[in-house]
Design an enzyme around this catalytic site. Structure first.
Site, PDB file in Angstrom:
ATOM      1  NE  ARG A   1      48.634 -58.810 -10.610  1.00 10.46           N
ATOM      2  CZ  ARG A   1      49.542 -59.788 -10.766  1.00 10.46           C
ATOM      3  NH1 ARG A   1      49.948 -60.490  -9.716  1.00 10.46           N
ATOM      4  NH2 ARG A   1      50.009 -60.074 -11.957  1.00 10.46           N
TER       5      ARG A   1
ATOM      6  CE1 TYR B   1      54.402 -62.075 -11.180  1.00 12.28           C
ATOM      7  CE2 TYR B   1      53.496 -59.956 -10.521  1.00 12.28           C
ATOM      8  CZ  TYR B   1      53.351 -61.308 -10.692  1.00 12.28           C
ATOM      9  OH  TYR B   1      52.160 -61.902 -10.399  1.00 12.28           O
TER      10      TYR B   1
ATOM     11  CG  ASP C   1      51.971 -59.421  -6.676  1.00 17.05           C
ATOM     12  OD1 ASP C   1      52.868 -59.300  -5.814  1.00 17.05           O
ATOM     13  OD2 ASP C   1      51.525 -60.527  -7.055  1.00 17.05           O
TER      14      ASP C   1
ATOM     15  CG  HIS D   1      55.884 -61.231  -7.805  1.00 18.49           C
ATOM     16  ND1 HIS D   1      56.762 -62.180  -8.274  1.00 18.49           N
ATOM     17  CD2 HIS D   1      54.686 -61.829  -7.773  1.00 18.49           C
ATOM     18  CE1 HIS D   1      56.110 -63.305  -8.534  1.00 18.49           C
ATOM     19  NE2 HIS D   1      54.841 -63.127  -8.236  1.00 18.49           N
TER      20      HIS D   1
ATOM     21  CD  GLU E   1      49.612 -60.518  -4.455  1.00 21.41           C
ATOM     22  OE1 GLU E   1      48.679 -59.949  -5.049  1.00 21.41           O
ATOM     23  OE2 GLU E   1      50.001 -61.657  -4.733  1.00 21.41           O
TER      24      GLU E   1
ATOM     25  CD  GLU F   1      51.820 -65.015  -4.983  1.00 22.95           C
ATOM     26  OE1 GLU F   1      50.820 -64.310  -5.116  1.00 22.95           O
ATOM     27  OE2 GLU F   1      52.682 -65.144  -5.856  1.00 22.95           O
TER      28      GLU F   1
ATOM     29  NE  ARG G   1      47.395 -62.622  -3.067  1.00 22.39           N
ATOM     30  CZ  ARG G   1      46.751 -63.243  -4.058  1.00 22.39           C
ATOM     31  NH1 ARG G   1      45.565 -63.784  -3.865  1.00 22.39           N
ATOM     32  NH2 ARG G   1      47.287 -63.330  -5.245  1.00 22.39           N
TER      33      ARG G   1
ATOM     34  CD  GLU H   1      45.778 -64.013  -8.434  1.00 23.72           C
ATOM     35  OE1 GLU H   1      46.133 -64.743  -7.495  1.00 23.72           O
ATOM     36  OE2 GLU H   1      46.570 -63.489  -9.231  1.00 23.72           O
TER      37      GLU H   1
ATOM     38  CD1 TRP I   1      60.604 -62.847 -11.817  1.00 19.67           C
ATOM     39  CD2 TRP I   1      59.188 -64.331 -10.933  1.00 19.67           C
ATOM     40  NE1 TRP I   1      59.491 -62.895 -12.618  1.00 19.67           N
ATOM     41  CE2 TRP I   1      58.608 -63.809 -12.102  1.00 19.67           C
ATOM     42  CE3 TRP I   1      58.473 -65.293 -10.198  1.00 19.67           C
ATOM     43  CZ2 TRP I   1      57.349 -64.200 -12.551  1.00 19.67           C
ATOM     44  CZ3 TRP I   1      57.222 -65.675 -10.652  1.00 19.67           C
ATOM     45  CH2 TRP I   1      56.664 -65.137 -11.836  1.00 19.67           C
TER      46      TRP I   1
END
Ligand code: EZ4
Ligand code: CO
Length: 409
Positions: free
Chosen positions: A149, A161, A217, A219, A243, A269, A290, A346, A409
């Site tokens: 990643r 991030y 990602d 995010h 992601e 996630e 995820r 991951e 975030w």
């Protein structure tokens, strides 16, 4: 008489970062472990377990895993949500650990047995600048990873991030949950990010060639149209996935992304049940699920979620940040090993102190994990070591736009 649950103790420890562990003990003296860590909200799960769920466990049959899960999920009336689902997950995983120990088998055997010889994992690379990032990717490749990643600093932004702070230890700072009185503040500028990212991936592809799998990602930072622009600009660099392009509460937003770009999409996630995925799975709007075992109610519902996704050609990508303890990581690895539609796992290394507290039998070799053949999860919990690391309040950062507006975030 068959064994009953006689104790379920919740232990909070901070070996480098906070972990919440459930230790379930049966009348015949066996113990099972579950992970209930919810990053930045740890003590809410502790209270949910200690005040509300543990009293219901005492005297129950530890072998009745499905019934216990339904009792805690349906029986609460108040369903879903990360605090409840992390608490239920810890109980579910501890009961699977107990059952597999009684059977004398590693957990993956009870889940159907091995479907592969190794579990491909991706590591994390980060850099404030592109040369720093290239060094970081080279380290992951040297460690054996075949998938990485890639997160990068953005010119003009102080901190974003996934980027190591200038004063942090690079090996352990992808997740900047910090022991501060208030969340740390990062800054964000979507336009600057969208301009910068394609040239970073061009440089990385140029340097590492075609074979290394590259992940990124976003995010939850983008609107659907911004995500389409990013996805299109990264298509030439053949990403393994993009992601969390946009916040997942509005599942329909992913229709717009799917129509606009061929970049594979991973999300979930922060999801806690199969319902959070319904539109995404049925309309095949994503490629990877995820969810963490630790945040989605345990092995029992994760197996159902991943089997459901399998019918829509969607694969697993179980969340494995360092805020999932080695107990939660082991649970993920057993599931990864057994299911058919495994995608990738991951892996973010735990702090060294955490490996002292949770000696684990899983192994990493040439970019792949194996869960080990010890009965159960194959993880033990060193209570004396845990006691050396008392809880420290910690928060994840927040992000603000240049004018101070709060952003995702
Ligand atoms: O920010 O686990 O893909 N991984 C991630 C993680 C999450 C943290 C939040 O607790 O996005 O790094
Ligand atoms: Co993520």
């Amino acid at each position: 008489m068959s064994a009953v649950i006689v104790d379920a103790e919740v232990v909070v420890t901070c070996p480098g970062r906070n972990y919440v562990t459930l230790v379930v003990t049966t009348s015949d003296g066996r113990t099972g472990l579950g992970d209930a860590t919810l990053n930045g909200r740890e003590l809410a799960v502790v209270a949910m377990l200690q005040e509300h769920l543990v009293p219901l466990l005492i005297g129950r049959d530890p072998s009745a895993i499905e019934d216990t899960w339904q009792y805690l999920y349906r029986g609460a009336y108040w369903r879903r949500g990360p605090v409840s689902m992390a608490a239920i997950a810890a109980i579910d995983v501890a009961l699977w650990d107990l059952k597999a120990q009684s059977a004398g088998m590693p957990l993956y055997q009870l889940l159907g047995g091995a479907s592969r010889t190794g579990i491909r994992a991706y590591g994390h690379a980060t850099g404030r600048t592109t040369p720093e990032l290239i060094d970081s990717i080279s380290q992951r490749v040297a460690e054996g990873f075949t998938a990485v990643r890639v997160q990068t600093g953005v010119p003009g932004l102080r901190r974003v991030y996934g980027i190591t702070a200038a004063d942090a230890d690079a090996a352990e700072s992808y997740e900047p949950a910090a022991a501060l009185d208030r969340p740390d503040e990062e800054d964000w500028d979507t336009a600057a990010y969208l301009r910068h990212i394609p040239q970073v991936f061009a440089a990385v592809r140029e340097r590492f060639g075609d074979e290394l799998a590259l992940l990124h990602d976003a995010h939850h930072r983008l609107t659907p149209s911004e995500a389409v622009r990013l996805g299109r600009s990264l298509e030439p660099f053949d990403l393994f996935w993009l992601e969390d392009p946009t916040p997942g509460e509005n599942q329909a937003a992913f229709r717009l992304i799917r129509q606009g770009t061929t970049v594979p999409i991973a999300t979930g996630e922060v999801f806690t049940t199969v319902w959070d995925y319904r539109t995404l799975v049925e309309e095949q709007l994503i490629d990877y699920v995820r969810s963490a075992v630790t945040h989605t109610g345990g092995i029992t519902p994760m197996r159902k979620l991943l089997d459901y996704a399998a019918h829509f050609q969607i694969k697993s990508a179980i969340h494995g940040p360092s805020d999932i303890s080695p107990v939660g990581m082991a649970a993920a690895l057993h599931l990864d090993f057994a299911i058919h539609n495994f995608g990738i796992q991951e892996y973010m290394p735990h702090p060294a102190e955490a490996s002292r507290v949770f000696p684990a039998g899983y192994r990493f070799e040439r970019g792949h994990f194996t869960p080990g053949d010890a009965p159960g999860l194959g993880v033990t919990f060193d209570r004396a070591a845990a006691a050396e690391y008392p809880y420290r309040r910690a928060y994840l950062p927040v992000a603000r736009l240049r004018d101070g507006t709060m952003h995702d975030w």
